[in-house]
Write a protein that holds these residues in place. Structure first.
Motif, short mmCIF file in Angstrom:
data_model
loop_
_atom_site.label_atom_id
_atom_site.label_comp_id
_atom_site.label_asym_id
_atom_site.label_seq_id
_atom_site.Cartn_x
_atom_site.Cartn_y
_atom_site.Cartn_z
N MET A 1 43.46 -25.40 -2.12
CA MET A 1 43.89 -24.05 -2.10
C MET A 1 43.92 -22.95 -1.18
O MET A 1 43.41 -21.77 -1.56
CB MET A 1 42.62 -24.14 -3.75
N LYS A 2 42.58 -23.41 -0.18
CA LYS A 2 42.73 -22.14 0.87
C LYS A 2 43.44 -21.82 1.26
O LYS A 2 43.16 -20.62 1.59
CB LYS A 2 41.72 -22.92 2.01
N ARG A 3 45.43 -22.37 1.66
CA ARG A 3 45.76 -21.79 2.22
C ARG A 3 46.28 -20.38 1.18
O ARG A 3 47.10 -19.76 2.02
CB ARG A 3 46.67 -22.94 3.27
N LEU A 4 46.23 -20.50 0.06
CA LEU A 4 47.00 -19.44 -0.72
C LEU A 4 46.36 -18.07 -0.83
O LEU A 4 44.80 -18.67 0.01
CB LEU A 4 46.77 -20.24 -2.43
N THR A 5 46.52 -17.39 -0.83
CA THR A 5 46.12 -15.19 -1.33
C THR A 5 45.20 -15.89 -1.94
O THR A 5 45.67 -16.91 -2.93
CB THR A 5 47.70 -14.53 -0.19
N ASP A 6 44.60 -14.64 -2.22
CA ASP A 6 43.67 -14.44 -3.35
C ASP A 6 44.89 -14.38 -4.50
O ASP A 6 44.48 -14.74 -5.73
CB ASP A 6 43.10 -13.45 -3.28
N VAL A 7 45.68 -13.73 -4.77
CA VAL A 7 46.93 -13.18 -5.68
C VAL A 7 47.83 -14.40 -6.00
O VAL A 7 47.99 -14.95 -7.10
CB VAL A 7 48.17 -12.04 -5.21
N GLU A 8 47.61 -15.14 -4.73
CA GLU A 8 48.52 -16.86 -5.10
C GLU A 8 47.42 -17.61 -5.97
O GLU A 8 48.14 -18.27 -6.86
CB GLU A 8 48.86 -17.02 -4.04
N ARG B 1 55.15 -6.81 -12.29
CA ARG B 1 55.99 -7.20 -13.08
C ARG B 1 56.32 -8.94 -13.14
O ARG B 1 55.38 -9.22 -12.21
CB ARG B 1 57.19 -7.18 -12.76
N GLU B 2 56.19 -8.75 -14.58
CA GLU B 2 56.65 -10.67 -14.35
C GLU B 2 57.94 -11.43 -13.17
O GLU B 2 57.49 -12.48 -12.71
CB GLU B 2 57.97 -11.11 -15.48
N GLU B 3 58.29 -10.76 -12.84
CA GLU B 3 59.33 -11.33 -11.70
C GLU B 3 58.53 -11.13 -10.49
O GLU B 3 58.53 -12.71 -9.69
CB GLU B 3 60.32 -10.62 -11.13
N ALA B 4 58.27 -11.06 -10.39
CA ALA B 4 56.89 -10.59 -8.73
C ALA B 4 55.58 -11.65 -9.56
O ALA B 4 55.77 -12.90 -8.68
CB ALA B 4 55.50 -9.65 -8.65
N VAL B 5 55.28 -12.09 -10.47
CA VAL B 5 54.25 -13.27 -10.55
C VAL B 5 55.29 -14.41 -10.75
O VAL B 5 54.35 -15.40 -10.35
CB VAL B 5 54.01 -13.07 -12.15
N LYS B 6 56.50 -14.68 -11.31
CA LYS B 6 57.52 -15.63 -10.75
C LYS B 6 57.13 -15.88 -9.37
O LYS B 6 57.62 -17.53 -8.84
CB LYS B 6 58.70 -15.28 -11.05
N ASN B 7 57.93 -15.25 -8.37
CA ASN B 7 57.73 -15.24 -6.87
C ASN B 7 56.32 -15.68 -6.77
O ASN B 7 56.31 -16.70 -5.39
CB ASN B 7 58.12 -14.11 -6.25
N THR B 8 55.31 -15.72 -6.86
CA THR B 8 53.57 -15.62 -6.06
C THR B 8 54.10 -17.48 -6.59
O THR B 8 53.59 -17.77 -5.84
CB THR B 8 52.84 -14.74 -7.67
N ILE B 9 54.10 -17.67 -7.88
CA ILE B 9 53.27 -18.97 -8.52
C ILE B 9 54.51 -19.94 -7.78
O ILE B 9 54.23 -20.65 -6.85
CB ILE B 9 53.41 -19.43 -9.90
N PHE B 10 55.27 -19.35 -7.52
CA PHE B 10 56.56 -19.74 -6.65
C PHE B 10 56.60 -20.49 -4.67
O PHE B 10 56.10 -21.76 -4.46
CB PHE B 10 57.94 -19.43 -7.00
N ARG B 11 55.66 -18.93 -4.78
CA ARG B 11 55.15 -19.19 -3.48
C ARG B 11 53.80 -20.51 -3.25
O ARG B 11 54.02 -21.47 -2.22
CB ARG B 11 54.91 -17.76 -2.55
N ALA B 12 52.79 -20.05 -4.34
CA ALA B 12 52.20 -21.66 -4.27
C ALA B 12 52.09 -22.35 -3.97
O ALA B 12 51.39 -23.27 -3.76
CB ALA B 12 50.83 -20.15 -5.05
N VAL B 13 53.07 -22.94 -5.51
CA VAL B 13 53.44 -24.14 -5.71
C VAL B 13 53.53 -24.71 -4.25
O VAL B 13 53.64 -26.08 -3.86
CB VAL B 13 54.84 -24.39 -6.61
N LYS B 14 55.19 -23.74 -3.43
CA LYS B 14 55.14 -24.41 -2.60
C LYS B 14 53.97 -24.81 -1.78
O LYS B 14 54.21 -26.08 -0.61
CB LYS B 14 57.01 -23.05 -2.00
N LYS B 15 53.52 -24.02 -1.68
CA LYS B 15 52.58 -24.15 -0.02
C LYS B 15 51.53 -25.40 -0.02
O LYS B 15 51.41 -26.31 1.10
CB LYS B 15 51.46 -22.56 0.02
N MET B 16 51.29 -25.16 -1.43
CA MET B 16 50.80 -26.48 -2.34
C MET B 16 51.22 -27.78 -2.21
O MET B 16 50.54 -28.53 -1.64
CB MET B 16 49.99 -26.55 -4.15
N ARG B 17 52.66 -28.13 -2.62
CA ARG B 17 53.36 -29.44 -1.37
C ARG B 17 53.40 -29.99 -0.52
O ARG B 17 53.07 -30.65 -0.18
CB ARG B 17 54.99 -29.05 -2.46
N SER B 18 53.24 -28.03 0.80
CA SER B 18 53.65 -28.47 1.57
C SER B 18 52.09 -28.60 2.37
O SER B 18 51.87 -30.26 3.70
CB SER B 18 54.02 -27.12 2.89
#
Length: 65
Positions: free
Chosen positions: A1-8, A32-49
């Protein structure tokens, strides 16, 4: 979780640990909700990586079978 930004990190925790809706997270983050979806997507992608090498190493020792 350290690799995530504060918002992510905030969006990820609110969604996956607290079960908050996309709309609720948008209100908290003031985006906006679309920004939330993108943020969560990026966070999950980083976590998987980050976790993928650990998963490829096989099962942990000492676990129950």
């Amino acid at each position: 979780m350290k690799r995530l930004t504060d918002v992510e990190r905030t969006a990820f925790v609110l969604r996956h640990f607290e079960g908050r809706s996309i709309a609720e997270i948008g209100e908290v983050l003031k985006v906006r909700e679309e920004a939330v979806k993108n943020t969560i997507f990026r966070a999950v992608k980083k976590m998987r990586s980050e976790l993928e090498p650990l998963m490829a190493a096989g099962p942990m020792r000492g676990g129950t079978r």
